[in-house]
Design a protein around this motif. Structure first.
Motif, short mmCIF file in Angstrom:
data_model
loop_
_atom_site.label_atom_id
_atom_site.label_comp_id
_atom_site.label_asym_id
_atom_site.label_seq_id
_atom_site.Cartn_x
_atom_site.Cartn_y
_atom_site.Cartn_z
N THR A 125 3.34 1.73 3.27
CA THR A 125 1.94 2.10 3.52
C THR A 125 1.24 1.03 4.35
OG1 THR A 125 1.86 3.28 1.41
CG2 THR A 125 -0.25 2.72 2.43
N LEU A 126 1.50 -0.23 4.05
CA LEU A 126 0.88 -1.32 4.79
C LEU A 126 1.33 -1.33 6.25
CD1 LEU A 126 1.00 -4.23 2.19
CD2 LEU A 126 -1.06 -3.31 3.27
N VAL A 127 2.64 -1.13 6.48
CA VAL A 127 3.16 -1.12 7.85
C VAL A 127 2.52 0.01 8.64
CG1 VAL A 127 5.20 -0.77 9.27
CG2 VAL A 127 5.32 -2.26 7.27
N ILE A 128 2.47 1.21 8.05
CA ILE A 128 1.84 2.33 8.75
C ILE A 128 0.38 2.02 9.05
CG2 ILE A 128 1.07 4.72 8.50
CD1 ILE A 128 3.58 5.33 6.95
N GLY A 129 -0.31 1.46 8.05
CA GLY A 129 -1.73 1.15 8.25
C GLY A 129 -1.96 0.13 9.34
N LEU A 130 -1.14 -0.93 9.38
CA LEU A 130 -1.33 -1.99 10.37
C LEU A 130 -1.00 -1.52 11.78
CD1 LEU A 130 0.15 -5.01 8.36
CD2 LEU A 130 -2.26 -4.62 8.94
#
Length: 558
Positions: free
Chosen positions: A80-85
């Motif tokens: 989720t963090l990778v997609i968000g960043l």
């Protein structure tokens, strides 16, 4: 607006003999063999023998029979963090593009830009970005996508801040050029990050769709907020906001982004690998050729007779010579089993070639449409930046919805159907604006045109990224991302330059005496929209012919 991550499998007999039938090929830039596993019948990534060629039109050359090693599934929180960043980073870049698009008429007056340089703050960004993407993609594969992504965000923050502080048109154009170079650090490494973190299948499809969805949303917000900012506190604040956001990205990415999973297992240091694992000669030749061609097109935009100048003729001949030399060089590298930037065998693959042409045409048409519709609103209809911005609101909504839908169905619906069905609305959008009159209601043509225009670019984003990345080994996914973004950014810069040339010539040759009047400008703008119609129709024809029976993309391997 991206990359493919299927696992390529080759149908090699019984499961009992599978181990014996595993084939190998040296990966680009490494000396380690890469296993080729089974082909899934009906998948666009199948590259096995005549049956697959007949089914999908894909080449069966050895260079295409490479498969990705599937990354392990990342924890949900990390994913989720990778997609968000990555999505946030993409959104910032396109936000700024929207701000510049909306503010161009005001910037032109404030910085006294001559008519032949009006579009340079937009085109120079794409020009420098497109010419350095392959270099940065190659370096990213050696030093790691995380480091390149962080460095790109930091450099974008610096160059964007400098744009806002510019006091002359020359300063703005120069700093926009540096911004394009900074973006080339981020774009290939973002694609590589997604391929490293997400295994082939639905999660990777959604990641690319999210990255693609950030583009229309960011661009739309840039148009709307750019209109508000330009009409209130001034256009430099659009750059300041984007700069602050980029510096925040550096902090967030340094804290949360995972380290590359595809770092070399050898003991060689990075500098040795920089020398031996990158096709420096190839990347220099093709990047220089692209830069020269883009420059020549931009120069002749304001004055067609400039092409006859001796220095421009010499540069044009040099660019052609470099492209020819690049083809022979890469062929030699491929024959010798050495690192080759883009193997010639890839271009023999009908699907790869057609999808690259499609990306070029669609990105050119999309960006030309947005720029000239803004001119139509402000220069012809006399609307304020804020009033024009509000009229662009349907675009980010339809673009984001397109990415969501494509991300969810790309592994279930044939890729050619997706590309064709999303291109048709784009053709309609360009036709509507090509016949639109200033007296018409917004709802009569411009609304539908705004709603339809982003669909093609956002639809092809996920499909093209999944396809292109599947054709490169896992340790050269930075180059794969560089290929996609080079084609799209070159399409944008060349499309804007050629359209400006067409529109200016039509306006100058019109029977209207006052060439700066809304009536004379409208004649040129209509020709620009008809140019978009030609680009999108060309893409549609290529899709029908070159992508038929391609099968599904984004399929999870068993």
């Amino acid at each position: 607006m991206y990359d493919s991550g299927h696992i390529l499998k080759s149908k090699v007999g019984d499961m009992k003999n599978q181990d014996k039938d595993i084939m190998y090929r040296k990966e680009a830039g490494t000396s380690q063999p890469s296993p080729v596993i089974q082909v899934i019948p009906g998948s666009s990534d199948g590259l096995n023998t005549t049956e697959q060629e007949n089914r999908s039109g894909l080449s069966t050359s050895p260079a295409m029979t490479v498969m990705e090693m599937e990354p392990a599934s990342a924890p949900k929180s990390q994913a989720t963090l990778v997609i968000g960043l990555v999505t946030y980073s993409t959104g910032i870049t396109t936000f700024l593009a929207g701000v510049v698009t909306m503010a161009i008429p005001v910037i032109t007056k404030d910085l006294h830009l001559p008519q032949n340089l009006v579009l340079w703050p937009v085109t120079i960004y794409s020009l420098t970005c497109g010419c350095t993407l392959l270099i940065c993609g190659s370096i990213s594969d050696v030093v790691g996508s995380r480091l390149m992504f962080l460095l790109g965000c930091f450099l974008q923050g610096i160059s964007t801040l400098a744009c806002g502080l510019s006091k002359t048109g020359t300063q703005l154009i120069v700093f926009r050029a540096f911004s394009g170079i900074a973006a080339s650090f981020c774009l290939p490494s973002a694609v590589s990050l997604i391929n490293e973190v997400f295994p082939p299948g639905k999660s990777r499809n959604i990641a690319f769709a999210s990255m693609g969805g950030a583009q229309p949303v960011g661009f739309g917000l840039g148009l709307v907020l750019g209109g508000i900012i330009t009409g209130t506190i001034g256009w430099p604040w659009g750059f300041y906001i984007a700069s602050i956001s980029n510096f925040l990205m550096v902090l967030l990415c340094g804290w949360q982004l995972p380290r590359s999973t595809y770092q070399s297992e050898t003991s060689r240091n990075v500098w040795q690998r920089m020398v031996s694992d990158i096709d420096w000669a190839g990347v220099t030749m093709v990047s220089t050729a692209l830069a020269i061609i883009s420059y020549i097109i931009a120069v002749v935009t304001g004055n067609t007779s400039a092409i006859l100048l001796p220095q421009n003729i010499s540069l044009l001949v040099l660019s052609v010579a470099l492209l020819v030399a690049f083809v022979f060089w890469v062929g030699r590298q491929e024959r010798l089993g050495r690192p080759a930037l883009i193997p010639n065998s890839l271009w023999k693959n009908k699907v790869f070639t057609c999808i690259c042409i499609n990306v070029f045409c669609i990105w050119a048409a999309f960006n030309v449409f947005e720029q000239y519709q803004n001119f139509f609103f402000q220069e012809v209809q006399g609307l304020s930046p804020l009033e024009a911005a509000i009229r662009f609101l349907p675009a980010p909504i339809s673009g984001a919805l397109t990415n969501v839908v494509v991300g969810l169905v790309v592994h279930r619906v044939r890729a050619d159907w997706i590309v064709i069905s999303t291109t048709i609305p784009c053709v309609i959008a360009s036709v509507l604006m090509a016949v639109a009159k200033p007296s018409w209601s917004y709802w009569g043509a411009a609304f539908l045109a705004n709603l339809f225009n982003p669909i093609a670019a956002d639809g092809i984003f996920t499909v093209s990224n999944l396809l292109i990345s599947s054709m490169f080994p896992p340790k050269t996914q930075g180059v794969a991302g560089g290929v996609f973004n080079t084609v799209s950014q070159t399409g944008k810069s060349v499309g804007l330059a050629l359209t400006a040339l067409v529109a200016n010539q039509v306006t100058q040759n019109s029977a209207i005496r006052e060439k700066d009047s809304p009536e004379a400008l409208l004649v040129g703008y209509h020709s620009a929209f008809w140019f978009c119609v030609g680009l999108t129709l060309a893409s549609l024809v290529i899709s029908v012919w070159g992508l038929r029976r391609i099968g599904n993309v984004g399929i999870k391997s068993e």
